[in-house]
Structure formats: structure tokens, C-alpha cells
Design a protein around this motif. Structure first.
Motif, short mmCIF file in Angstrom:
data_model
loop_
_atom_site.label_atom_id
_atom_site.label_comp_id
_atom_site.label_asym_id
_atom_site.label_seq_id
_atom_site.Cartn_x
_atom_site.Cartn_y
_atom_site.Cartn_z
N ARG A 244 0.82 -1.21 0.00
CA ARG A 244 0.00 0.00 0.00
C ARG A 244 0.86 1.26 0.00
NH1 ARG A 244 -4.24 2.97 3.61
NH2 ARG A 244 -2.38 3.26 4.84
N ALA A 245 2.15 1.09 0.28
CA ALA A 245 3.06 2.24 0.24
C ALA A 245 3.16 2.84 -1.16
CB ALA A 245 4.45 1.82 0.73
N HIS A 246 2.67 2.12 -2.17
CA HIS A 246 2.63 2.71 -3.51
C HIS A 246 1.70 3.92 -3.54
CE1 HIS A 246 5.07 -0.21 -5.58
NE2 HIS A 246 4.32 -1.22 -5.16
N LEU A 247 0.71 3.95 -2.65
CA LEU A 247 -0.28 5.03 -2.68
C LEU A 247 -0.26 5.94 -1.45
CD1 LEU A 247 -3.36 3.10 -4.12
CD2 LEU A 247 -2.08 4.93 -5.24
N VAL A 248 0.20 5.42 -0.32
CA VAL A 248 0.23 6.20 0.92
C VAL A 248 1.63 6.24 1.48
CG1 VAL A 248 -0.77 6.43 3.23
CG2 VAL A 248 -2.13 5.43 1.40
N PRO A 249 2.38 7.35 1.37
CA PRO A 249 2.06 8.52 0.53
C PRO A 249 2.23 8.17 -0.96
CG PRO A 249 4.25 8.72 1.49
CD PRO A 249 3.67 7.43 2.01
N PRO A 250 1.85 9.08 -1.88
CA PRO A 250 1.59 10.52 -1.73
C PRO A 250 0.21 10.87 -1.20
CG PRO A 250 1.26 9.87 -4.00
CD PRO A 250 1.77 8.65 -3.29
N LEU A 251 -0.73 9.93 -1.19
CA LEU A 251 -2.05 10.23 -0.66
C LEU A 251 -2.08 9.97 0.84
CD1 LEU A 251 -4.28 8.56 -3.42
CD2 LEU A 251 -3.46 10.93 -3.29
N ALA A 252 -3.02 10.61 1.51
CA ALA A 252 -3.25 10.36 2.93
C ALA A 252 -4.45 9.42 3.07
CB ALA A 252 -3.50 11.67 3.67
N ASP A 253 -4.55 8.77 4.22
CA ASP A 253 -5.61 7.80 4.50
C ASP A 253 -6.58 8.42 5.50
OD1 ASP A 253 -7.07 5.72 5.87
OD2 ASP A 253 -5.74 4.28 4.92
N ALA A 254 -7.85 8.54 5.12
CA ALA A 254 -8.83 9.19 5.99
C ALA A 254 -8.97 8.46 7.32
CB ALA A 254 -10.17 9.28 5.28
N GLN A 255 -8.97 7.14 7.29
CA GLN A 255 -9.12 6.38 8.53
C GLN A 255 -7.94 6.62 9.46
OE1 GLN A 255 -11.69 4.66 9.66
NE2 GLN A 255 -10.68 3.95 11.52
N GLN A 256 -6.75 6.65 8.91
CA GLN A 256 -5.57 6.86 9.73
C GLN A 256 -5.47 8.29 10.25
OE1 GLN A 256 -2.60 5.30 6.86
NE2 GLN A 256 -2.10 3.79 8.42
N GLU A 257 -6.01 9.24 9.50
CA GLU A 257 -5.91 10.63 9.90
C GLU A 257 -7.07 11.08 10.79
OE1 GLU A 257 -3.25 12.42 9.26
OE2 GLU A 257 -2.37 10.77 8.11
N ALA A 258 -8.25 10.48 10.60
CA ALA A 258 -9.42 11.02 11.29
C ALA A 258 -10.37 9.95 11.81
CB ALA A 258 -10.19 11.95 10.34
N GLY A 259 -9.94 8.69 11.81
CA GLY A 259 -10.80 7.62 12.29
C GLY A 259 -10.42 7.17 13.69
N THR A 260 -11.23 6.32 14.26
CA THR A 260 -10.92 5.70 15.54
C THR A 260 -10.81 4.19 15.32
OG1 THR A 260 -13.28 5.55 16.08
CG2 THR A 260 -12.09 7.48 16.89
N GLY A 261 -9.82 3.59 15.93
CA GLY A 261 -9.62 2.17 15.78
C GLY A 261 -9.06 1.81 14.41
N PHE A 262 -9.08 0.52 14.11
CA PHE A 262 -8.47 0.02 12.89
C PHE A 262 -9.35 0.17 11.66
CE2 PHE A 262 -6.33 -2.43 16.28
CZ PHE A 262 -5.01 -2.11 15.98
N GLY A 263 -10.65 0.28 11.85
CA GLY A 263 -11.53 0.45 10.70
C GLY A 263 -11.60 -0.76 9.80
N PHE A 264 -11.55 -1.95 10.37
CA PHE A 264 -11.61 -3.16 9.54
C PHE A 264 -12.95 -3.24 8.81
CE2 PHE A 264 -8.74 -5.18 12.97
CZ PHE A 264 -7.59 -4.78 12.30
#
Length: 295
Positions: free
Chosen positions: A232-252
């Protein structure tokens, strides 16, 4: 003897947790391991129990090593507080499930209050598409992927992710806050020992992002790639992940009955994520990923 085994296993577990990206790619083993990485912490209570049975202080101390590594890696995920506050754009993405007879109800429940809804595994003319057509005034649907919007879609077309059939699209949405480019993507499937095609589609998705100079960009969909998968490092970065930036828990999000990993993602740039989470979707084997953004 039991104490020595516990020490050895604890040290190995700590090394695997902390150094998993250094492990060689061993067929289907490494992607599965990384997809389930957070669950390795479940071994710590078993190690502590074994240390208690062995009456070994050394084994107990060793069992705390993987606990500490796990805490450093994933503790912030569990303690994170979403930024919150007002938002300008609410989005959702869901793999509706191609065999889901209740897909209409699934998308209706998730789409309520959303500005953008991305769907994968659509059946043309099926219940999900019909329901979304009734909920949103604007849409683009290409093959099995689609985007529904409360705001006008001013550009649309398929996106090439390197497959022989269409599983991605690109659209530009004219929102009150400005133009937003949206990619809806369903990358190739990944199974133990069969990830090469998925990896190629990930690389191609990155090329699409790099070639796109849009100020505000969203990439929504089923990437068949866990948050902890090294690819997934192919995309994050350059993009950010909404769950990692503004979510709670792992978001499975998968499998829906008891989620253990997260193949469904909301990635972005040029926006600020305010909230993110997961919602149930009737009949689908995935749960929906949702997020809100501020310009």
C-alpha cells in the motif's frame, strides 16, 4: 523447557512485528501476515499465561517485549481522537457484493446524508444502482464501478489500472467548495500466493495519481490491500488515508461478519479529513468505509 519456548516465541514475535517490512516476500505468506498484523498482539496474553504456568519471570519479561512493540505500533491507532468539526464533503465507498440480493437496502442505509457514494461489484441495472439513482441526481457508472453525487459531475471516463476489463473510473465533481477529482477503483483480487496482478494494479493506480495535477483528489474503493500491507506504500504517501488521519480504531471492513482487515479505503490529497469510520452494509461481505472532509 516451557519457559525457554515462551522466550523464543516472544522474541520472534517482537521481531516480526517490528521488522515485518524487512521480511522477504515469501509467496502468499507475507501479504497474509501483514494483512493480519494487528492480530498478532492476541498472542501476548497466551504468552503471559504460559509464563505463569512455567513460573518463569524471564518468560514473563520476554512476553512483554512484543506487547511493547505492538503498543508502539498500534497504540496511537486506538488512542487517536478525530479532528472533528464542520465538514464540506461526506463520502462513502462500498463493495456492494455481486451476489448481494439486498444491495439496494445496503446502499440506501450507507448513502443517507452522503455527498458522494462510490460502489464496486455493481450489477448493471441491479438493486444497488437503482436505489442510488433514486437517491442522487448525478452519477457515472462504468462496468462494475460507479460514483453517485449530489453535485454535478462535469467530467467522467474510465481509468486504466492495467486490467483487461474496466474496474476503475475518474470523475470531476463540481462542489460548492471547488472541483474534486474522484477515482473509484476496484483493484485486482489478492489471494495467498496470487498477488502479482494486484501489485501491478497498485503501481498503475499510483501512476494515475502522479499524472493527475488536480488540487483536490479522492481515491475511493476496494484496493484488496490491507492498511498494514507493505504494497500500500505505492499510494500512501503521496495520498493520505482518511481512517488513519481522522478515524478511531483500525476500521476493519472485511469480512463483514467479523472484520479482521481493511481492503476498502478512502485516500485523499488537498483536503482535510475531519471524521472517518465504518458502517454495516446489509448482505455484502464488506462493510462500508465513510469519511468527511473540509476544504
Amino acid at each position: 523447557m516451557l519457559g525457554r519456548v515462551i522466550v523464543a516465541v516472544a522474541v520472534l514475535l517482537a521481531l516480526v512485528l517490528g521488522g515485518h517490512r524487512l521480511l522477504p516476500e515469501l509467496g502468499g505468506f507475507t501479504p497474509v501476515l501483514e494483512s493480519l498484523l494487528p492480530w498478532l498482539g492476541a498472542a501476548v496474553p497466551l504468552l503471559l499465561l504460559g509464563a505463569l504456568l512455567a513460573r518463569s519471570r524471564l518468560a514473563a519479561a520476554a512476553a512483554l517485549a512484543p506487547a511493547a512493540v505492538w503498543g508502539v505500533m498500534f497504540g496511537p491507532v486506538l488512542l487517536r481522537t478525530p479532528p472533528g468539526g464542520p465538514h464540506d464533503l461526506s463520502v462513502a465507498t462500498l463493495n456492494v457484493g455481486v451476489t448481494n440480493d439486498a444491495s439496494g437496502r445496503a446502499v440506501r442505509d450507507v448513502a443517507r446524508g452522503r455527498d458522494l457514494f462510490a460502489a464496486q461489484e455493481l450489477t448493471p441495472g441491479g438493486p444497488a444502482a437503482e436505489e442510488l439513482d433514486a437517491l442522487f441526481p448525478h452519477k457515472v457508472q462504468i462496468s462494475t464501478v460507479g460514483l453517485w453525487s449530489r453535485f454535478p459531475i462535469v467530467e467522467q471516463g474510465k481509468a486504466d489500472i492495467g486490467l483487461d476489463w474496466v474496474r476503475a473510473l475518474r470523475a470531476v465533481v463540481e462542489t460548492p467548495g471547488g472541483m474534486v477529482t474522484v477515482y473509484v477503483v476496484h483493484l485486482a483480487s489478492a489471494r495467498p500466493g496470487e498477488t502479482a496482478q494486484r501489485d501491478r494494479t497498485l503501481v498503475q493506480a499510483r501512476r494515475l495519481v502522479d499524472a493527475d495535477d488536480s488540487e483536490h483528489l479522492l481515491l475511493l474503493g476496494d484496493l484488496n490491500t490491507a492498511t498494514t500491507d507493505r504494497k500500500r506504500a505505492h499510494l500512501v504517501p503521496p495520498l493520505a488515508d482518511a481512517q488513519q488521519e481522522a478515524g478511531t480504531g483500525f476500521g476493519f471492513t472485511w469480512p463483514a461478519s467479523f472484520p479482521v482487515t481493511r481492503p476498502d479505503h478512502i485516500l485523499y490529497r488537498g483536503l482535510a479529513a475531519t471524521e472517518a469510520g465504518v458502517e454495516p452494509a446489509v448482505g455484502s461481505d464488506h462493510r462500508a468505509a465513510v469519511a468527511s472532509f473540509r476544504f
